[in-house]
Design a protein around this motif. Structure first.
Motif, PDB file in Angstrom:
ATOM      1  N   CYS A  29       0.797  -1.411   0.052  1.00 33.04           N
ATOM      2  CA  CYS A  29       0.081   0.025   0.007  1.00 33.04           C
ATOM      3  C   CYS A  29       0.805   1.347   0.149  1.00 33.04           C
ATOM      4  O   CYS A  29       0.608   2.310  -1.143  1.00 33.04           O
ATOM      5  CB  CYS A  29      -0.985   0.017   1.343  1.00 33.04           C
ATOM      6  SG  CYS A  29      -1.824   1.602   1.667  1.00 33.04           S
ATOM      7  N   ARG A  36       2.220   7.011  -6.658  1.00 29.91           N
ATOM      8  CA  ARG A  36       1.351   7.997  -6.595  1.00 29.91           C
ATOM      9  C   ARG A  36       1.996   9.714  -6.426  1.00 29.91           C
ATOM     10  O   ARG A  36       1.604  10.496  -7.239  1.00 29.91           O
ATOM     11  CB  ARG A  36       0.005   7.850  -6.044  1.00 29.91           C
ATOM     12  CG  ARG A  36      -0.880   6.474  -6.250  1.00 29.91           C
ATOM     13  CD  ARG A  36      -1.973   6.571  -4.935  1.00 29.91           C
ATOM     14  NE  ARG A  36      -2.871   5.357  -5.456  1.00 29.91           N
ATOM     15  CZ  ARG A  36      -4.078   5.425  -6.159  1.00 29.91           C
ATOM     16  NH1 ARG A  36      -4.456   6.886  -6.094  1.00 29.91           N
ATOM     17  NH2 ARG A  36      -4.909   4.460  -6.109  1.00 29.91           N
ATOM     18  N   SER A 142      -5.058   6.301   4.416  1.00 31.74           N
ATOM     19  CA  SER A 142      -4.688   6.020   3.275  1.00 31.74           C
ATOM     20  C   SER A 142      -4.705   4.499   3.072  1.00 31.74           C
ATOM     21  O   SER A 142      -4.874   4.187   1.743  1.00 31.74           O
ATOM     22  CB  SER A 142      -3.623   6.705   2.669  1.00 31.74           C
ATOM     23  OG  SER A 142      -3.483   8.146   2.677  1.00 31.74           O
ATOM     24  N   ARG A 147     -13.013   5.129   2.989  1.00 31.72           N
ATOM     25  CA  ARG A 147     -12.493   6.320   2.554  1.00 31.72           C
ATOM     26  C   ARG A 147     -11.138   6.309   2.042  1.00 31.72           C
ATOM     27  O   ARG A 147     -10.508   7.596   2.308  1.00 31.72           O
ATOM     28  CB  ARG A 147     -13.015   7.539   3.292  1.00 31.72           C
ATOM     29  CG  ARG A 147     -14.690   7.724   3.357  1.00 31.72           C
ATOM     30  CD  ARG A 147     -15.162   8.746   4.376  1.00 31.72           C
ATOM     31  NE  ARG A 147     -14.679  10.077   3.521  1.00 31.72           N
ATOM     32  CZ  ARG A 147     -14.892  11.368   4.010  1.00 31.72           C
ATOM     33  NH1 ARG A 147     -15.053  11.565   5.367  1.00 31.72           N
ATOM     34  NH2 ARG A 147     -14.764  12.394   3.418  1.00 31.72           N
ATOM     35  N   GLN A 148     -10.424   5.636   1.936  1.00 30.88           N
ATOM     36  CA  GLN A 148      -9.031   5.575   1.501  1.00 30.88           C
ATOM     37  C   GLN A 148      -8.461   6.608   0.512  1.00 30.88           C
ATOM     38  O   GLN A 148      -7.518   7.141   0.488  1.00 30.88           O
ATOM     39  CB  GLN A 148      -8.543   4.104   1.317  1.00 30.88           C
ATOM     40  CG  GLN A 148      -8.550   3.103   2.621  1.00 30.88           C
ATOM     41  CD  GLN A 148      -8.115   1.958   2.167  1.00 30.88           C
ATOM     42  OE1 GLN A 148      -7.247   1.768   1.005  1.00 30.88           O
ATOM     43  NE2 GLN A 148      -8.452   0.800   3.077  1.00 30.88           N
ATOM     44  N   GLY A 149      -9.549   6.550  -0.695  1.00 32.38           N
ATOM     45  CA  GLY A 149      -9.104   7.667  -1.784  1.00 32.38           C
ATOM     46  C   GLY A 149      -9.184   8.601  -1.280  1.00 32.38           C
ATOM     47  O   GLY A 149      -8.113   9.697  -1.803  1.00 32.38           O
ATOM     48  N   ARG A 152      -5.964   9.563   0.747  1.00 34.25           N
ATOM     49  CA  ARG A 152      -4.566   9.406   0.068  1.00 34.25           C
ATOM     50  C   ARG A 152      -4.366  10.825  -0.790  1.00 34.25           C
ATOM     51  O   ARG A 152      -3.397  11.125  -0.715  1.00 34.25           O
ATOM     52  CB  ARG A 152      -4.924   8.552  -1.131  1.00 34.25           C
ATOM     53  CG  ARG A 152      -4.790   7.061  -0.631  1.00 34.25           C
ATOM     54  CD  ARG A 152      -5.004   5.949  -1.516  1.00 34.25           C
ATOM     55  NE  ARG A 152      -4.734   4.573  -0.878  1.00 34.25           N
ATOM     56  CZ  ARG A 152      -5.065   3.447  -1.446  1.00 34.25           C
ATOM     57  NH1 ARG A 152      -5.344   3.482  -2.722  1.00 34.25           N
ATOM     58  NH2 ARG A 152      -4.795   2.245  -1.037  1.00 34.25           N
ATOM     59  N   GLY A 153      -5.787  11.588  -1.215  1.00 32.22           N
ATOM     60  CA  GLY A 153      -5.675  12.711  -1.731  1.00 32.22           C
ATOM     61  C   GLY A 153      -5.013  13.862  -0.590  1.00 32.22           C
ATOM     62  O   GLY A 153      -4.071  14.830  -1.017  1.00 32.22           O
TER      63      GLY A 153
END
Length: 408
Positions: A29, A36, A142, A147-149, A152-153
């Motif tokens: 991960c 990213r 993240s 709500r990991q997305g 991550r942002g």
């Protein structure tokens, strides 16, 4: 390079947390996050320096569904956020920062009382930023939980803040979800909204009060703030009024409401034209305080999408302008406690021999257990551990007596 984030997965599962990460795949991960980040313009040194050594914080997962503005009775929520201490401190801040606030209003059109009210609710005027390192929280969220997305942002935006030099990594501490600074911006909000108001070349919401206050006003302006208009008014409803038309998104012209007998509780005329869109807010139902709210309430609401939160800021701003408390009472026989009253309650519990830790006005599990024990002893129902006026009055009346011995 090898990235290690140890996680007590067994402890998480035993506590009933839901997570998609395991001990085997957390490393992948973080490696994915690294890819990213580099693709988004974060240099490898920044990522490796500030994420490689992060140790995940499993306690964050429990907090995802326990935000107080959604789980606390509104009379408790309001009593703690809009108390005489916060009003007095806010009025002092209006004087201390009068010049800055005047320039902020000229630049963004948001009045000083509203800006300071946001500051007061978000961080108690800079006294309570939160203690959780953003990089730890956002890396954990993240890779684990829901709500990991989203998180991550927010992690990438935090790394951009560090890389830009605007705020040092060790200064980025805040809430469990990643909000930071005097007025608790999320990192993505920082990117879009924060301004350098003191002219030092950095957008610093941690050590610069001017930057924080101006950024808050900029946020409200971009959310549709209308200069010179009120957020709303407490109102009185006529008998047998049909409350089915209430709701923040059920907007109608002010003339609709006044034509049906809705009037300000202070008897004054509404300060906006009759064609102004307004909504009827009943945060505690028909028996509690009622409000007609306008566009500026929605602007406050956008800061943190909870009506109780927006009402706390709106009411605090009115108190800072010199207005009094709400006229109508909350529909409860056990109203909430101010922070001073919570500290008094804790002092009484300590005096009765309960080991609750320090007197800080924060009602945690130890304080709730002590309250429940006293409710049982004093035969107060329900014995639910709630910190309200009923238990405070009972302990005041009982005086200082030792707590009953434990069965254990």
């Amino acid at each position: 390079m090898h990235i290690r984030i140890p996680i007590l997965v067994a402890a998480l599962l035993g506590a009933g947390f839901c997570t998609t990460a395991t001990a085997a795949d957390i490393g992948s991960c973080v490696q994915s996050l690294r890819g990213r980040a580099l693709a988004a313009g974060i240099d490898a040194t920044t990522f490796d320096t500030h994420v490689a050594g992060v140790v995940a914080d499993p306690s964050l997962l429990e907090l995802l569904d326990r935000q107080p503005e959604f789980t606390t009775p509104i009379w408790d929520y309001m009593a703690g956020l809009v108390d005489e201490e916060r009003v007095a401190d806010g009025r002092a801040m209006l004087q201390t920062h009068a010049d800055t606030l005047s320039r902020v209003e000229a630049a963004y059109g948001v009045d000083p009382a509203t800006v300071v009210a946001v500051w007061g609710v978000e961080s108690d005027y800079g006294d309570v930023f939160g203690k959780r390192p953003l990089l730890t929280s956002l890396t954990t969220l993240s890779c684990m939980g829901r709500r990991q997305g989203f998180f991550r942002g927010e992690l990438l935006e935090t790394l951009r803040i560090v890389q830009s030099g605007d705020v040092a990594a060790d200064k980025l501490v805040g809430s469990w979800a990643g909000a930071f600074g005097h007025t608790q911006f999320m990192p993505s909000t920082y990117r879009r909204i924060a301004v350098d108001f003191d002219g030092d070349g950095r957008r610093d919401l941690v050590d610069s009060v001017p930057d924080a206050l101006a950024s808050t006003a900029n946020y409200l302006k971009r959310s549709g703030w209308r200069s010179g208009q009120p957020w709303g008014h407490e109102v009185r409803l006529p008998d047998r009024f049909d409350t089915a038309v209430s709701g923040r998104t059920s907007r109608r012209p002010l003339s609709y409401w006044s034509g049906r007998g809705v009037a300000r509780v202070d008897g004054q005329a509404f300060a906006v034209p009759g064609n102004t869109q307004a909504a009827l807010l009943l945060p505690a139902g028909r028996q509690g305080p009622a409000f007609l709210v306008f566009k500026n309430f929605d602007a406050i609401y956008s800061y943190n999408a909870a009506e109780s939160y927006a009402l706390a800021i709106a009411h605090l701003s009115d108190r800072l302008r010199g207005y009094g408390p709400f006229v109508a009472s909350w529909p409860t026989d056990d109203p909430g406690l101010s922070r001073a009253e919570r500290r008094e309650l804790q002092t009484l519990l300590l005096a009765r021999g309960h080991d609750i830790g320090e007197v800080d006005g924060i009602i945690g599990s130890a304080s709730r257990a002590a309250i429940e024990a006293e409710q049982v002893r004093l035969e107060l129902q329900p014995a639910d551990g709630r910190a309200g006026q009923r238990i405070l009055r009972a302990l005041r009346d009982a005086g200082v007596q030792p707590a009953a011995p434990s069965d254990g």
